[in-house]
Write a protein that holds these residues in place. Structure first.
Motif, PDB file in Angstrom:
ATOM      1  N   ARG A   8     -54.410 -31.268  -7.218  1.00 26.65           N
ATOM      2  CA  ARG A   8     -54.784 -30.408  -6.089  1.00 26.65           C
ATOM      3  C   ARG A   8     -53.554 -30.050  -5.264  1.00 26.65           C
ATOM      4  O   ARG A   8     -52.828 -30.930  -4.796  1.00 26.65           O
ATOM      5  CB  ARG A   8     -55.813 -31.119  -5.215  1.00 26.65           C
ATOM      6  CG  ARG A   8     -57.002 -31.661  -5.995  1.00 26.65           C
ATOM      7  CD  ARG A   8     -57.922 -32.485  -5.132  1.00 26.65           C
ATOM      8  NE  ARG A   8     -58.511 -31.684  -4.066  1.00 26.65           N
ATOM      9  CZ  ARG A   8     -59.221 -32.206  -3.062  1.00 26.65           C
ATOM     10  NH1 ARG A   8     -59.407 -33.507  -2.974  1.00 26.65           N
ATOM     11  NH2 ARG A   8     -59.734 -31.407  -2.146  1.00 26.65           N
ATOM     12  N   GLY A   9     -53.345 -28.751  -5.079  1.00 25.46           N
ATOM     13  CA  GLY A   9     -52.293 -28.295  -4.188  1.00 25.46           C
ATOM     14  C   GLY A   9     -52.873 -28.108  -2.790  1.00 25.46           C
ATOM     15  O   GLY A   9     -53.837 -27.371  -2.609  1.00 25.46           O
ATOM     16  N   VAL A  51     -43.504 -34.353  -4.177  1.00 24.71           N
ATOM     17  CA  VAL A  51     -44.089 -35.639  -3.784  1.00 24.71           C
ATOM     18  C   VAL A  51     -45.600 -35.548  -4.022  1.00 24.71           C
ATOM     19  O   VAL A  51     -46.171 -34.449  -4.074  1.00 24.71           O
ATOM     20  CB  VAL A  51     -43.791 -35.969  -2.308  1.00 24.71           C
ATOM     21  CG1 VAL A  51     -42.303 -36.221  -2.102  1.00 24.71           C
ATOM     22  CG2 VAL A  51     -44.276 -34.851  -1.389  1.00 24.71           C
ATOM     23  N   THR A  52     -46.236 -36.688  -4.149  1.00 24.83           N
ATOM     24  CA  THR A  52     -47.666 -36.694  -4.448  1.00 24.83           C
ATOM     25  C   THR A  52     -48.359 -37.889  -3.807  1.00 24.83           C
ATOM     26  O   THR A  52     -47.752 -38.950  -3.616  1.00 24.83           O
ATOM     27  CB  THR A  52     -47.904 -36.728  -5.974  1.00 24.83           C
ATOM     28  OG1 THR A  52     -49.313 -36.743  -6.236  1.00 24.83           O
ATOM     29  CG2 THR A  52     -47.293 -37.967  -6.593  1.00 24.83           C
ATOM     30  N   VAL A  53     -49.629 -37.661  -3.479  1.00 27.31           N
ATOM     31  CA  VAL A  53     -50.532 -38.730  -3.026  1.00 27.31           C
ATOM     32  C   VAL A  53     -51.596 -38.857  -4.106  1.00 27.31           C
ATOM     33  O   VAL A  53     -52.278 -37.872  -4.415  1.00 27.31           O
ATOM     34  CB  VAL A  53     -51.176 -38.376  -1.667  1.00 27.31           C
ATOM     35  CG1 VAL A  53     -52.158 -39.471  -1.249  1.00 27.31           C
ATOM     36  CG2 VAL A  53     -50.107 -38.190  -0.608  1.00 27.31           C
ATOM     37  N   VAL A  54     -51.726 -40.039  -4.684  1.00 29.85           N
ATOM     38  CA  VAL A  54     -52.611 -40.213  -5.840  1.00 29.85           C
ATOM     39  C   VAL A  54     -53.860 -41.003  -5.453  1.00 29.85           C
ATOM     40  O   VAL A  54     -53.868 -41.755  -4.478  1.00 29.85           O
ATOM     41  CB  VAL A  54     -51.888 -40.925  -6.998  1.00 29.85           C
ATOM     42  CG1 VAL A  54     -50.762 -40.060  -7.523  1.00 29.85           C
ATOM     43  CG2 VAL A  54     -51.362 -42.287  -6.558  1.00 29.85           C
ATOM     44  N   GLY A  55     -54.911 -40.821  -6.241  1.00 28.29           N
ATOM     45  CA  GLY A  55     -56.145 -41.546  -6.036  1.00 28.29           C
ATOM     46  C   GLY A  55     -56.031 -42.990  -6.482  1.00 28.29           C
ATOM     47  O   GLY A  55     -55.115 -43.381  -7.201  1.00 28.29           O
ATOM     48  N   PHE A  56     -57.024 -43.778  -6.074  1.00 28.59           N
ATOM     49  CA  PHE A  56     -57.005 -45.226  -6.325  1.00 28.59           C
ATOM     50  C   PHE A  56     -56.971 -45.522  -7.823  1.00 28.59           C
ATOM     51  O   PHE A  56     -56.150 -46.321  -8.296  1.00 28.59           O
ATOM     52  CB  PHE A  56     -58.227 -45.870  -5.673  1.00 28.59           C
ATOM     53  CG  PHE A  56     -58.289 -47.354  -5.817  1.00 28.59           C
ATOM     54  CD1 PHE A  56     -57.584 -48.184  -4.954  1.00 28.59           C
ATOM     55  CD2 PHE A  56     -59.049 -47.941  -6.820  1.00 28.59           C
ATOM     56  CE1 PHE A  56     -57.630 -49.552  -5.091  1.00 28.59           C
ATOM     57  CE2 PHE A  56     -59.106 -49.317  -6.962  1.00 28.59           C
ATOM     58  CZ  PHE A  56     -58.400 -50.125  -6.099  1.00 28.59           C
ATOM     59  N   VAL A  99     -50.584 -32.685  -4.269  1.00 28.81           N
ATOM     60  CA  VAL A  99     -49.186 -32.273  -4.131  1.00 28.81           C
ATOM     61  C   VAL A  99     -49.136 -31.134  -3.112  1.00 28.81           C
ATOM     62  O   VAL A  99     -50.150 -30.485  -2.848  1.00 28.81           O
ATOM     63  CB  VAL A  99     -48.605 -31.811  -5.490  1.00 28.81           C
ATOM     64  CG1 VAL A  99     -48.679 -32.928  -6.515  1.00 28.81           C
ATOM     65  CG2 VAL A  99     -49.319 -30.568  -6.003  1.00 28.81           C
ATOM     66  N   PRO A 100     -47.973 -30.870  -2.532  1.00 27.59           N
ATOM     67  CA  PRO A 100     -47.860 -29.718  -1.624  1.00 27.59           C
ATOM     68  C   PRO A 100     -48.249 -28.432  -2.354  1.00 27.59           C
ATOM     69  O   PRO A 100     -47.899 -28.233  -3.523  1.00 27.59           O
ATOM     70  CB  PRO A 100     -46.379 -29.719  -1.234  1.00 27.59           C
ATOM     71  CG  PRO A 100     -45.942 -31.139  -1.426  1.00 27.59           C
ATOM     72  CD  PRO A 100     -46.723 -31.653  -2.593  1.00 27.59           C
TER      73      PRO A 100
END
Length: 299
Positions: free
Chosen positions: A18-19, A49-54, A102-103
């Protein structure tokens, strides 16, 4: 878009990539387990950079308790993990832990700009949902410079369908609960009445002594009626406390929210009061009608 995430020889397949802009965490329930969310600088500079799920973090980095700062390969490019979202569970069969954020500027570099964009709009209240939809439609038409008779070149989707499904489920649940609760109240009232009748029988001599000393019929009746109402209200308070604790435990173990309306507590207490007064009247009336002479002879 959907794609595979790769890191340290591990592959997490068919993840939702997802952006997003930096304010996504305001409109979505995405509590962080580690790290941070995207910032405006990340978006403006198209940082990788990224934020990932559990689930994604757990499967990609099984040997590391802290994956922050490690590299994840998305669409042939390496992204640095800056955050891990806490376990959000599964809702209606949809696992909400299989994603990477991600951005949006970096997302365009991966998949190209010729893609549709979702703009999330949140209504302040559920009652204002339609007004919010109308306002969003007006602003989008204004931004796209559409004339009054031109059709929308965008699509507006809302949670109406989900709300309709939930409404049907709620009606079915309430339709089943109302008769069950009614039966439970009647049974509880009958049990309370039997308890009070036993109390009247056991305290027959006490009633006889009171009436022999000049207690009036109304005073004796009031004594047993107050006792019945007190027992009923205490039971109601205990039931409310148990219900609140159960709701709190369910909210901790699932994504369902925990909310209590003050009127529901007052309604519950009022109902138990009426049950106590209604089913306690007959035992109280029977105690008040005892003959003092016969009551004094009772063993």
């Amino acid at each position: 878009s959907n794609g595979d995430l790769r890191a340290e020889g591990n592959v997490f397949r068919n993840a939702r990539i997802r952006g997003m802009t930096e304010d996504y965490s305001i409109l979505e329930d995405m509590p962080l387990l580690l790290g941070r969310h995207l910032t405006r600088t990340d978006v403006e500079m198209a940082r990788q950079v990224t934020v990932v799920g559990f689930d994604a973090a757990r499967d990609l980095f099984p040997r590391h308790a802290d994956p922050l700062g490690r590299q994840v390969k998305i669409g042939g490019r390496h992204f640095t993990v800056i955050g891990v979202v806490d376990d959000r569970g599964t809702v209606m069969g949809n696992n909400r832990n299989q994603f990477a954020v991600v951005p949006i500027t970096a997302w365009f570099k991966l998949f190209g700009a010729a893609r549709s964009i979702d703009l999330k709009v949140q209504a302040a209240t559920l009652d204002g949902l339609q007004e919010t939809k109308d306002e969003a439609t007006f602003l989008m038409r204004q931004r796209h410079r559409l004339r009054p008779l031109e059709r929308n070149d965008f699509a507006l989707s809302s949670s109406d369908q989900m709300l309709a499904i939930w409404g049907g489920i709620s009606k079915a649940i309430y339709g089943a609960l109302v008769p069950l609760v009614g039966i439970s109240l009647v049974i509880g009232g009958i049990v309370l009445m039997n308890i009070m009748l036993v109390s009247v029988t056991e305290r027959t001599r006490e009633v006889g002594v009171r009436k022999a000393l000049g207690a009036r019929r109304l005073a004796v009746m009031w004594q047993f009626l107050v006792e019945a109402v007190t027992l009923s209200v205490i039971g109601g308070i205990a039931g409310i406390i148990i219900g609140l604790v159960l709701a709190w435990v369910i909210s901790l173990a699932s994504p369902l929210p925990f909310a209590v309306a003050g009127w529901s507590i007052l309604l519950g207490l009022g109902t138990t009061f009426l049950i106590g007064a209604g089913f306690g009247t007959y035992p109280a009336w029977k105690a008040a009608g005892l003959d003092p002479v016969e009551a004094l002879r009772h063993e």
